[in-house]
Scaffold this motif. Structure first.
Motif, PDB file in Angstrom:
ATOM      1  N   VAL A  78       0.884  -1.161   0.000  1.00 40.42           N
ATOM      2  CA  VAL A  78       0.000   0.000   0.000  1.00 40.42           C
ATOM      3  C   VAL A  78       0.922   1.211   0.000  1.00 40.42           C
ATOM      4  O   VAL A  78       1.828   1.313   0.827  1.00 40.42           O
ATOM      5  CB  VAL A  78      -0.925   0.009   1.237  1.00 40.42           C
ATOM      6  N   THR A  79       0.719   2.122  -0.941  1.00 39.34           N
ATOM      7  CA  THR A  79       1.618   3.258  -1.106  1.00 39.34           C
ATOM      8  C   THR A  79       0.846   4.457  -1.654  1.00 39.34           C
ATOM      9  O   THR A  79      -0.369   4.396  -1.835  1.00 39.34           O
ATOM     10  CB  THR A  79       2.791   2.887  -2.054  1.00 39.34           C
ATOM     11  N   LEU A  80       1.570   5.517  -1.907  1.00 37.96           N
ATOM     12  CA  LEU A  80       1.001   6.694  -2.561  1.00 37.96           C
ATOM     13  C   LEU A  80       1.559   6.798  -3.973  1.00 37.96           C
ATOM     14  O   LEU A  80       2.723   6.456  -4.213  1.00 37.96           O
ATOM     15  CB  LEU A  80       1.359   7.978  -1.804  1.00 37.96           C
ATOM     16  N   PHE A  81       0.754   7.292  -4.887  1.00 40.16           N
ATOM     17  CA  PHE A  81       1.219   7.702  -6.212  1.00 40.16           C
ATOM     18  C   PHE A  81       0.826   9.156  -6.296  1.00 40.16           C
ATOM     19  O   PHE A  81      -0.354   9.478  -6.475  1.00 40.16           O
ATOM     20  CB  PHE A  81       0.569   6.881  -7.322  1.00 40.16           C
ATOM     21  N   GLY A  82       1.791  10.028  -6.076  1.00 44.66           N
ATOM     22  CA  GLY A  82       1.474  11.441  -5.901  1.00 44.66           C
ATOM     23  C   GLY A  82       0.688  11.575  -4.605  1.00 44.66           C
ATOM     24  O   GLY A  82       1.148  11.166  -3.546  1.00 44.66           O
ATOM     25  N   HIS A  88      -2.985   0.413  -3.940  1.00 41.99           N
ATOM     26  CA  HIS A  88      -2.402  -0.891  -3.638  1.00 41.99           C
ATOM     27  C   HIS A  88      -1.660  -1.305  -4.895  1.00 41.99           C
ATOM     28  O   HIS A  88      -2.256  -1.416  -5.971  1.00 41.99           O
ATOM     29  CB  HIS A  88      -3.519  -1.885  -3.288  1.00 41.99           C
ATOM     30  N   LEU A  89      -0.352  -1.491  -4.786  1.00 38.86           N
ATOM     31  CA  LEU A  89       0.507  -1.797  -5.924  1.00 38.86           C
ATOM     32  C   LEU A  89       0.987  -3.237  -5.827  1.00 38.86           C
ATOM     33  O   LEU A  89       1.498  -3.652  -4.787  1.00 38.86           O
ATOM     34  CB  LEU A  89       1.703  -0.841  -5.937  1.00 38.86           C
ATOM     35  N   THR A  90       0.830  -4.002  -6.901  1.00 38.84           N
ATOM     36  CA  THR A  90       1.245  -5.401  -6.941  1.00 38.84           C
ATOM     37  C   THR A  90       2.066  -5.648  -8.192  1.00 38.84           C
ATOM     38  O   THR A  90       1.694  -5.191  -9.280  1.00 38.84           O
ATOM     39  CB  THR A  90       0.018  -6.340  -6.971  1.00 38.84           C
TER      40      THR A  90
END
Length: 174
Positions: free
Chosen positions: A133-137, A142-144
């Protein structure tokens, strides 16, 4: 007269965006279940199999939290069956209606993602199957890593269009 509007996919009408070295596509609005509880991945995989959900992807979503993801919609009875199997061990929350999945792939995928997130996407650190789980900007997602040079981004429905447009913009600049 109907009492509620028909369901419309969040990114309806968005075509696959493709440039040399990059592909951006909307994934089917199938199922996304949030499972929370005192359970490990191996045990949860066994319960998924017992609930006839072995084809679904199991992804870490934080401490004692998992996403169960698949391309097919699930009938409420199937979700209830999983909840029943997990009773006393974990809770299930259907998030299918509130999240959108976007695939980003190609040799430039990690380069584009690196412009919006601080996650180290080197395959030795972020191999296939790894999720975070992260930020994009300013957008939480949720990035996989779903394969070599292939990523899946799961975002809250209300941010899907913004994220898609941002990824198209970054991809067009490559």
């Amino acid at each position: 007269m109907r009492d509620r509007p028909e369901h419309r996919p969040a990114l309806a009408g968005k075509a696959v965006f493709e440039r040399p070295g990059i592909r951006l596509e909307i994934l089917p609005e199938g199922h996304l279940l949030h499972v929370m509880g005192s359970i490990d991945a191996e045990s949860l995989a066994g319960y998924l199999s017992a609930a006839d959900l072995a084809q679904s992807s199991l992804r870490s979503a934080g401490f004692r939290q998992w996403f169960v993801v698949g391309d097919n919609k699930l009938a409420p009875v199937r979700i209830a069956a999983l909840s029943s199997i997990l009773q006393g061990k974990a809770f299930v929350s259907d998030q299918s209606h509130g999240r959108v999945r976007i695939a980003l792939s190609g040799p430039h995928a990690a380069e584009i993602l690196a412009k919006g997130t601080a996650v180290d996407l080197d395959p030795s650190v972020f191999p296939e199957g790894r999720s975070v789980v992260t930020l994009f900007g300013h957008v939480s997602l949720h990035l996989t890593c779903t394969g070599l040079e292939r990523f899946e981004l799961t975002v809250l429905r209300s941010y899907a269009e913004h994220l898609h447009e941002e990824l198209e913009h970054l991809a067009a600049a490559i």
